[in-house]
Design an enzyme around this catalytic site. Structure first.
Site, mmCIF file in Angstrom:
data_model
loop_
_atom_site.group_PDB
_atom_site.id
_atom_site.type_symbol
_atom_site.label_atom_id
_atom_site.label_comp_id
_atom_site.label_asym_id
_atom_site.label_seq_id
_atom_site.Cartn_x
_atom_site.Cartn_y
_atom_site.Cartn_z
ATOM 1 N N ASN A 269 -8.259 -28.545 -52.517
ATOM 2 C CA ASN A 269 -8.013 -28.992 -53.898
ATOM 3 C C ASN A 269 -9.302 -29.030 -54.717
ATOM 4 O O ASN A 269 -9.325 -29.573 -55.815
ATOM 5 C CB ASN A 269 -7.337 -30.371 -53.910
ATOM 6 C CG ASN A 269 -8.204 -31.448 -53.274
ATOM 7 O OD1 ASN A 269 -9.326 -31.184 -52.862
ATOM 8 N ND2 ASN A 269 -7.675 -32.654 -53.198
ATOM 9 N N ASP B 192 -19.930 -38.887 -46.725
ATOM 10 C CA ASP B 192 -18.770 -39.751 -46.914
ATOM 11 C C ASP B 192 -18.342 -40.386 -45.596
ATOM 12 O O ASP B 192 -18.850 -40.051 -44.524
ATOM 13 C CB ASP B 192 -17.608 -38.954 -47.556
ATOM 14 C CG ASP B 192 -17.458 -37.542 -46.981
ATOM 15 O OD1 ASP B 192 -17.958 -37.289 -45.863
ATOM 16 O OD2 ASP B 192 -16.849 -36.698 -47.637
#
Ligand code: F6R
Length: 252
Positions: free
Chosen positions: A132, A63
């Protein structure tokens, strides 16, 4: 799924680097998927200590932030250059990071996904996991078959990564991330996890429902997953057969 539990973060690096080194020895032109963040740093440190010819390797990063100026020290292009390319002595021309500065980041994302396929696919994809449940920057809600795309970073992710920037306001709001479907196409997934703050999310990813709400849960869909966790991160993994390794690290 193989789960190795080791005493501490340096030991996660030693064990994961041993797995990567074996892949490189058997396939010197392997394609490695590299991650950024803190979890894989001990892996790169330990891999650099192996006596390996890595000149034929190709790597693809997971990413990149969208919108940081070229050369920004916290852009993943720069992090990968420092922590991976230079540390391992890789050929910079064989190291790919999504182009977060592209005029059209959506097009850049599609091209990146194609480039991975055209290269023949990733042999081993190194992964961390966010608090998360994100892997790469696939935040909760990501489709399980998603492709490389532009994403909006979750507040929790920006807060976690603010430690690398002057302030939270300086953390970009968007990124290009390999999709969950893209990641699942890698032939092997190698997740490295450390710290008590990751214990709950690691257990949720490995034994909770497979759901976009916990993107890391896609690991359960892949036939060849290895997890290397330190003891603090592994405390909720009772449901799994684990291999506990005593690992000698340079600092031990
Ligand atoms: C980084 C990445 C992220 C991190 C995750 C955990 O390329 O894709 O998913 O792996 O945010 O970060 P650390 O390791 O810093 O806790």
């Amino acid at each position: 799924m193989e789960i190795y539990v080791v005493p501490d973060a340096p030991a996660t690096g030693v064990v994961a680097a041993g797995i990567l080194a074996a892949v490189v020895r058997s396939k010197p032109n392997a394609i490695l998927g590299v991650a950024t963040g803190s979890s894989p740093i001990p892996v790169y440190e330990a891999l650099a200590a192996h006596d390996l010819d890595m000149s034929q390797l190709r790597t693809f990063a997971l990413d990149e932030y969208v919108g940081l100026p070229a050369g920004h020290p916290q852009s993943y292009a720069e992090v990968v250059r420092r922590e991976v390319t230079e540390r391992l002595g890789l050929d910079p021309a064989r190291v790919a990071v999504p182009d977060g500065g592209a005029g059209d980041p959506h097009e850049a994302a599609v091209n990146y996904d194609s480039a991975i396929r055209e290269a023949g696919g990733i042999d081993v994809q190194l992964l961390g996991i966010g608090h998360n449940g994100h892997i790469a920057f696939n935040e909760p809600g990501s489709e399980l078959d998603s492709r490389t795309r532009v994403e909006v970073l979750a507040d929790r992710t920006r807060q976690a990564n603010a430690r690398y920037f002057r302030s939270l306001d300086d953390v970009p709001t968007r990124c290009i991330t390999q999709g969950l479907g893209t990641i699942l196409e890698a032939r092997q997934l190698l997740m490295v996890v450390r710290g008590a703050d990751k214990a709950e999310v690691l257990a949720a990813a490995l034994s909770g429902p497979v759901s976009p709400e916990c993107p890391g849960s896609v690991l359960q869909l892949h036939p060849h997953v290895t997890v290397v966790a330190d003891q603090a991160a592994a405390t909720h993994l009772d449901a799994f057969r684990q291999v506990t390794l005593q690992v000698a690290t340079p600092s031990a």
